[in-house]
Design an enzyme around this catalytic site. Sequence first.
Site, PDB file in Angstrom:
ATOM      1  N   GLU A 128      -1.064  -6.507  -0.243  1.00  8.77           N
ATOM      2  CA  GLU A 128      -0.017  -6.180   0.737  1.00  8.77           C
ATOM      3  C   GLU A 128       1.171  -7.131   0.611  1.00  8.77           C
ATOM      4  O   GLU A 128       2.320  -6.741   0.794  1.00  8.77           O
ATOM      5  CB  GLU A 128      -0.583  -6.245   2.162  1.00  8.77           C
ATOM      6  CG  GLU A 128      -1.598  -5.163   2.473  1.00  8.77           C
ATOM      7  CD  GLU A 128      -0.997  -3.771   2.431  1.00  8.77           C
ATOM      8  OE1 GLU A 128      -0.762  -3.273   1.313  1.00  8.77           O
ATOM      9  OE2 GLU A 128      -0.770  -3.190   3.496  1.00  8.77           O
ATOM     10  N   THR A 181       8.786  -0.890   3.331  1.00 11.90           N
ATOM     11  CA  THR A 181       8.347  -1.720   4.459  1.00 11.90           C
ATOM     12  C   THR A 181       9.254  -2.938   4.592  1.00 11.90           C
ATOM     13  O   THR A 181       9.639  -3.329   5.697  1.00 11.90           O
ATOM     14  CB  THR A 181       6.889  -2.182   4.228  1.00 11.90           C
ATOM     15  OG1 THR A 181       6.098  -1.023   4.011  1.00 11.90           O
ATOM     16  CG2 THR A 181       6.351  -2.932   5.424  1.00 11.90           C
TER      17      THR A 181
HETATM   18  P1  ADP Z   1       3.208   1.821   2.031  1.00 15.04           P
HETATM   19  O1  ADP Z   1       3.384   1.395   3.464  1.00 15.04           O
HETATM   20  O2  ADP Z   1       3.088   3.310   1.914  1.00 15.04           O
HETATM   21  O3  ADP Z   1       2.114   1.074   1.352  1.00 15.04           O
HETATM   22  P2  ADP Z   1       5.092   0.007   0.966  1.00 15.04           P
HETATM   23  O4  ADP Z   1       6.573   0.174   0.853  1.00 15.04           O
HETATM   24  O5  ADP Z   1       4.538  -1.025   1.854  1.00 15.04           O
HETATM   25  O6  ADP Z   1       4.513   1.461   1.292  1.00 15.04           O
HETATM   26  O7  ADP Z   1       4.462  -0.320  -0.471  1.00 15.04           O
HETATM   27  C1  ADP Z   1       4.776   0.363  -1.573  1.00 15.04           C
HETATM   28  C2  ADP Z   1       5.283  -0.642  -2.619  1.00 15.04           C
HETATM   29  O8  ADP Z   1       4.167  -1.224  -3.307  1.00 15.04           O
HETATM   30  C3  ADP Z   1       6.128   0.055  -3.659  1.00 15.04           C
HETATM   31  O9  ADP Z   1       7.203  -0.790  -4.001  1.00 15.04           O
HETATM   32  C4  ADP Z   1       5.188   0.202  -4.835  1.00 15.04           C
HETATM   33  O10 ADP Z   1       5.851   0.214  -6.078  1.00 15.04           O
HETATM   34  C5  ADP Z   1       4.302  -1.037  -4.728  1.00 15.04           C
HETATM   35  N1  ADP Z   1       2.972  -0.832  -5.315  1.00 15.04           N
HETATM   36  C6  ADP Z   1       2.418  -1.568  -6.304  1.00 15.04           C
HETATM   37  N2  ADP Z   1       1.194  -1.108  -6.603  1.00 15.04           N
HETATM   38  C7  ADP Z   1       0.948  -0.048  -5.810  1.00 15.04           C
HETATM   39  C8  ADP Z   1      -0.159   0.842  -5.657  1.00 15.04           C
HETATM   40  N3  ADP Z   1      -1.263   0.754  -6.406  1.00 15.04           N
HETATM   41  N4  ADP Z   1      -0.068   1.787  -4.707  1.00 15.04           N
HETATM   42  C9  ADP Z   1       1.043   1.908  -3.945  1.00 15.04           C
HETATM   43  N5  ADP Z   1       2.110   1.101  -4.038  1.00 15.04           N
HETATM   44  C10 ADP Z   1       2.078   0.122  -4.973  1.00 15.04           C
END
Ligand code: ADP
Length: 307
Positions: A128, A181
């Site tokens: 995260e 986020t």
């Molecule tokens: P969510 O709340 O849907 O998780 P976020 O914006 O917090 O969305 O996180 C997504 C971010 O994490 C994106 O920048 C994405 O490229 C990165 N990321 C890296 N690895 C992963 C993964 N395995 N799954 C989803 N997002 C990923």
Amino acid sequence: MEKIKVFCPATIANVSCGFDVLGLALDSVGDEMTVRKTADKGIRISKIIGQDLPMEAEKNVAGVAGLALLAKSDYDGGFEIEIDKRIKPGSGIGSSAASSTGAVWAMNELLGNPFSKLELVQFAMEGEKLASDVAHADNVAPAIYGGFTLVRSYEPLDIIPIPTPSELYATVIHPQIEIKTSDSRKILKTTISMQQGIQQWGNLGGLVAGLFQNDYDLIGRSLHDHIVEPIRSILIPAFDDIKANALKAGALGSGISGSGPSIFALSKGEETAKQVAESMKKTYQNIAVDFDIHISKVNSQGVKKIA
Ligand code: ADP
């Protein structure tokens, strides 16, 4: 066991009055991951289906969370991971948390469960941190424990699993825009007034009590957020109309899922959750906003083995 396939649930964080502390897991929406033991040390992401995400372990939340687990393990080998990504990143239903959680939960199973759920949450929080700069636990905790969870404290980390009434359903609509986020955090104020604090902890206490007592009316009365929602909802198309129409259709309450743009509503019973979905769909169809929509029971199990 050399290989495992897991279902990694989507999650709704915040749940109106529980900003940064409350979350719940969904049942019908999630990623699937296959994890194999390898003789080579470290973590290799061999395949990602469905989304264009980094394959390097250090840049993918699954890899980062997995490396955090490996750093605390005496296991001599490594892991290979395949991700079938069904939750769109940036949708607000815990896309990154699903991958972080699935990776560490699967690895723990393959190693014979040396780590506790709380430790798995701590490893997943490293993922995260990569996704949003903050090592928050409000998505990964429900993904690991199932149901609703409360992050009572971060220092030390204290996760309280909360029982879920059996007829509680979530409807989630995702307008097809992406909100990172990290961006939706930047617009928040850093202070709140005493009056806002009193409203919020009154509602949070009410929601937790309602969940424990199976009191759907109390759950509904408590699903309010006077602090974050008025600010973040500005980023979401027709938020006020979606919410008002969901309540008219019978939802107990409605709010922003995580940092948005998804909007959730909670309902008693699947029938009402379906009617709420219809009202949400119509609202976006009328103004030509593309969307995905999900109806799901609240998932009491969390991440699980499927093969
Ligand atoms: P969510 O709340 O849907 O998780 P976020 O914006 O917090 O969305 O996180 C997504 C971010 O994490 C994106 O920048 C994405 O490229 C990165 N990321 C890296 N690895 C992963 C993964 N395995 N799954 C989803 N997002 C990923």
